[in-house]
Enzyme design. Structure first.
Site, PDB file in Angstrom:
ATOM      1  N   SER A 142      -2.112   1.241   2.096  1.00  0.00           N
ATOM      2  CA  SER A 142      -1.136   1.476   3.154  1.00  0.00           C
ATOM      3  C   SER A 142      -1.220   0.314   4.138  1.00  0.00           C
ATOM      4  CB  SER A 142      -1.424   2.817   3.830  1.00  0.00           C
ATOM      5  OG  SER A 142      -0.544   3.063   4.904  1.00  0.00           O
ATOM      6  N   TYR A 156       9.248  -0.810   7.817  1.00  0.00           N
ATOM      7  CA  TYR A 156       7.964  -1.025   7.146  1.00  0.00           C
ATOM      8  C   TYR A 156       6.985   0.087   7.508  1.00  0.00           C
ATOM      9  CZ  TYR A 156       3.515  -3.156   5.851  1.00  0.00           C
ATOM     10  OH  TYR A 156       2.269  -3.397   5.306  1.00  0.00           O
ATOM     11  N   LYS A 160       4.985   2.991   5.135  1.00  0.00           N
ATOM     12  CA  LYS A 160       3.538   3.176   5.135  1.00  0.00           C
ATOM     13  C   LYS A 160       3.138   4.561   5.658  1.00  0.00           C
ATOM     14  CE  LYS A 160       2.603  -0.658   3.163  1.00  0.00           C
ATOM     15  NZ  LYS A 160       2.115  -0.633   1.759  1.00  0.00           N
TER      16      LYS A 160
END
Length: 285
Positions: A142, A156, A160
């Site tokens: 991650s 983004y 994650k």
């Protein structure tokens, strides 16, 4: 000192995104230890050149992680070559910067397709082998952005956060099969992550987003100056696969640890501030 468990216990590792960054460091260290390694990349030639090995314990694979059939074929080849699949490391992914308004639907979906759906394809395709073995370890890479995100990295961070969430539940779902799960949240490491080949910035930036531009400028100036050593990170990730009780969540880097602790403190304050309201939602008697 090398972990003696690693020296004496040979495993088969399946690693995505192996032509650079953490993936490449992992592959090289594992091959040096005599482990069986199946490694994937979008471009086979680049992977072979980067790794520089023709050893029998190395299986380079050209895989489109967004294509379930491509991933399934790679798993079959790995099992056929080495007889088992013991550890999967979902490392492939890329960064994308920009405000939600600035990023197009195609840019956004592209990031989710690789970072999230690619990871899901790998998990989905490896699970039949691991269930049959009643053993295995899935390690998902991650980012600290998946717990303590920063300005300008909304999409983004969303990918994650997804990896953090799915890993947490996956660990519960597969425990009865003897399969372990670890999600790794690195901070800033000196890899190619901040280079154009691994990081996309919104093609159509909006001038009003000054804080976003400033954030991107700060990060891009860090390229080549990050405090984290990817070789140390790779070693730590490898060691996790040999722990009897590996962590579900693993922070890597002092910056990741500090950001996570600050986020925990912030969340606790916010939750406690609204505790009375939170508890007042029941039907009145």
């Amino acid at each position: 000192m090398q972990n003696t468990n690693i020296t004496n216990n040979k495993k088969t590792w399946f690693i995505t995104g192996a032509s650079k960054g953490f993936g490449l460091s992992l592959v090289k260290q594992l091959l040096a230890q005599g482990q069986n390694v199946a490694a994937t990349s979008r471009k086979l030639a680049e992977l072979v050149i980067a790794v520089g090995s023709t050893a029998d314990n190395f299986l380079p694979l050209e895989v489109d992680l967004t294509n379930e059939d491509s991933v399934g074929c790679a798993m079959h080849q790995t099992k056929k070559a080495f007889g088992s699949i013991d550890v999967v490391i979902n490392n492939a992914g890329y960064g994308i910067g920009g405000g939600i308004e600035e990023l197009t639907d195609d840019e956004t979906r592209g990031n989710f397709n690789v970072n999230v759906f690619g990871t899901l394809n790998v998990i989905r395709m490896v699970m039949p082998y691991m269930r049959y073995q009643q053993s295995g370890h899935i390690i998902n890479i991650s980012s600290i952005a998946g717990f303590a995100p920063g300005t300008g990295w909304s999409v983004y961070a969303a990918t994650k956060f997804s990896i953090e969430g799915l890993s947490t539940v996956l660990a519960e779902d597969v425990r009865e099969f003897g399969i372990k799960v670890t999600v790794v949240a690195p901070g800033a490491f000196r890899t190619s992550f901040l280079t154009p080949e691994s990081l996309i910035i919104a093609k159509n930036p909006i001038e009003d987003y000054k804080a976003v531009r400033a954030s991107h400028d700060r990060y891009l100036q860090m390229d080549g100056q990050q405090a984290g050593d990817p070789e140390k990170a790779a070693k730590a990730i490898i060691n996790v696969a040999y722990q009897e009780n590996p962590p579900l969540h693993l922070l890597l880097g002092a910056d990741a640890y500090d950001r996570a602790m600050a986020q925990l403190e912030k969340l606790e304050k916010e939750f406690r501030f609204n505790e009375e309201l939170s508890r007042s939602m029941a039907y009145s008697a």
